[in-house]
Design a protein around this motif. Structure first.
Motif, PDB file in Angstrom:
ATOM      1  N   GLN A 154       8.434  -6.114   7.119  1.00 11.91           N
ATOM      2  CA  GLN A 154       8.014  -4.943   6.357  1.00 11.91           C
ATOM      3  C   GLN A 154       9.211  -4.248   5.714  1.00 11.91           C
ATOM      4  O   GLN A 154      10.295  -4.172   6.297  1.00 11.91           O
ATOM      5  N   LEU A 155       8.978  -3.727   4.509  1.00 10.81           N
ATOM      6  CA  LEU A 155       9.966  -2.916   3.806  1.00 10.81           C
ATOM      7  C   LEU A 155       9.290  -1.614   3.397  1.00 10.81           C
ATOM      8  O   LEU A 155       8.311  -1.620   2.647  1.00 10.81           O
ATOM      9  N   PHE A 156       9.806  -0.491   3.908  1.00 12.15           N
ATOM     10  CA  PHE A 156       9.277   0.817   3.581  1.00 12.15           C
ATOM     11  C   PHE A 156      10.174   1.460   2.527  1.00 12.15           C
ATOM     12  O   PHE A 156      11.391   1.544   2.715  1.00 12.15           O
ATOM     13  N   VAL A 190       4.852   0.654   1.139  1.00 13.58           N
ATOM     14  CA  VAL A 190       5.256  -0.286   2.182  1.00 13.58           C
ATOM     15  C   VAL A 190       4.801  -1.685   1.786  1.00 13.58           C
ATOM     16  O   VAL A 190       3.635  -1.899   1.440  1.00 13.58           O
ATOM     17  N   LEU A 191       5.753  -2.597   1.797  1.00 14.54           N
ATOM     18  CA  LEU A 191       5.496  -4.007   1.511  1.00 14.54           C
ATOM     19  C   LEU A 191       5.459  -4.752   2.837  1.00 14.54           C
ATOM     20  O   LEU A 191       6.393  -4.640   3.645  1.00 14.54           O
ATOM     21  N   THR A 192       4.391  -5.492   3.073  1.00 12.25           N
ATOM     22  CA  THR A 192       4.266  -6.318   4.277  1.00 12.25           C
ATOM     23  C   THR A 192       4.046  -7.765   3.834  1.00 12.25           C
ATOM     24  O   THR A 192       3.183  -8.033   3.005  1.00 12.25           O
ATOM     25  N   GLU A 203       0.833  -1.187   0.000  1.00  7.01           N
ATOM     26  CA  GLU A 203       0.000   0.000   0.000  1.00  7.01           C
ATOM     27  C   GLU A 203       0.875   1.247   0.000  1.00  7.01           C
ATOM     28  O   GLU A 203       2.078   1.187   0.299  1.00  7.01           O
ATOM     29  N   ARG A 204       0.273   2.366  -0.358  1.00  9.51           N
ATOM     30  CA  ARG A 204       0.976   3.641  -0.291  1.00  9.51           C
ATOM     31  C   ARG A 204       1.158   4.032   1.174  1.00  9.51           C
ATOM     32  O   ARG A 204       0.248   3.877   1.990  1.00  9.51           O
ATOM     33  N   ILE A 205       2.319   4.508   1.518  1.00  8.06           N
ATOM     34  CA  ILE A 205       2.583   4.943   2.894  1.00  8.06           C
ATOM     35  C   ILE A 205       1.599   6.022   3.315  1.00  8.06           C
ATOM     36  O   ILE A 205       1.060   6.005   4.425  1.00  8.06           O
TER      37      ILE A 205
END
Length: 297
Positions: A50-52, A96-98, A27-29
């Motif tokens: 998570q990777l931001f 952000v990838l979770t 999703e978009r931060i």
């Protein structure tokens, strides 16, 4: 009495758990952060990595080591069971990838040379390496598109993209200097090692004393750590892991209840069903009926 940390089984602010073991979300931060006025309170995710990807803007990352500043473009790597929070500058943008930490472990175990760095929180400044940053951003956009489009072979493409992304990320972390954010909090370290042992053992019959012995502490100490951090007993933490996986099987597979119990190493399917109903509030069959269409067997 100490207040327990905010501990999310899903995304920040959500009141429903992620469906593991194959959870992937992008999703978009700004979509979530704007709702919270750019302030994300310190919290942990028990089973999520998570990777931001910070495209524009800056902010403060709250960690066990203290407050750390970051500025775009950069990446923030947040492993599971890692305390983190944010105070973003207004109008910060990025993605952000979770994903399930089990998938991360699967990638790392297949590539032994990557078996370092993935368990630590990292701030990866990329002001002098914008080409690589753009490349990773393109993979994330491709992942987002693939997750949205229900095309044939969707899971294969997503797994391939995630493997490529994580391999590149961990290679970079292993070979470059990043901000030292190694966790120094003893209780949180014990809790992280406990979670890793649960995943590694995959044995719902293993007792808490055995887990405690592995860390050279008492079962009482391990229970105290879990209660202080997440407000649960050590056994509840163990059950959370297995029942979260069980919900994933019930939602995404056609396995029977007995087959799911076998997959999760429960020796007795009837005991598994009783445990599921006690903690989830529904029997496995009722959970499946109320969730998605599936076999009632």
């Amino acid at each position: 009495m100490k207040a327990s940390l905010q501990n999310y089984d899903g995304l920040y602010g959500d009141h429903y758990p992620a469906i593991l073991p194959d959870f992937v979300h992008i999703e978009r931060i700004e979509a979530r952060s704007l709702q919270h006025k750019w302030l994300i309170k310190p919290h942990i995710h028990a089973q999520l990595f998570q990777l931001f990807c910070i495209e524009t803007g800056s902010g403060t990352l709250y960690t066990e080591r203290g407050d750390l500043l970051f500025t775009s473009p950069c990446l923030l790597q947040i492993p599971d069971n890692t305390l983190h929070g944010f105070n973003y500058s207004a109008n910060t943008t990025g993605m952000v990838l979770t994903l399930s930490s089990a998938f991360v472990q699967q990638v790392v175990s297949s590539l032994p040379f990557l078996d370092s760095g993935h368990n630590d929180l990292h701030i990866i400044a990329l002001q002098t390496n914008k080409t690589w940053f753009t490349y990773l951003k393109m993979i994330l956009i491709r992942l987002s598109d693939e997750a949205t489009d229900n095309l044939p072979g969707r899971s294969t493409v997503i797994n391939s993209l995630l493997t490529a992304l994580l391999t590149d990320l961990f290679r970079y972390v292993n070979g470059h200097h990043t901000v030292d954010t190694t966790n120094r909090n003893r209780s949180l370290t014990l809790f992280q090692q406990f979670q890793q042992s649960i995943r590694r053992s995959r044995n719902p019959q293993k007792n808490i004393s055995q887990y405690a012995d592995e860390q050279h502490i008492t079962a009482i100490h391990l229970n105290r750590v879990c209660r202080n951090l997440v407000g649960k007993t050590a056994m509840q933490v163990v059950y959370d892991y297995f029942l979260t996986e069980a919900r994933g099987y019930l939602t995404h597979t056609d396995f029977t209840v007995a087959e799911i119990a076998y997959q999760l190493n429960f020796g007795d399917a009837a005991y598994f069903s009783r445990l599921f109903k006690k903690y989830v509030g529904l029997s496995p069959k009722a959970f499946r009926r109320n969730g998605v269409a599936g076999p009632d067997n």
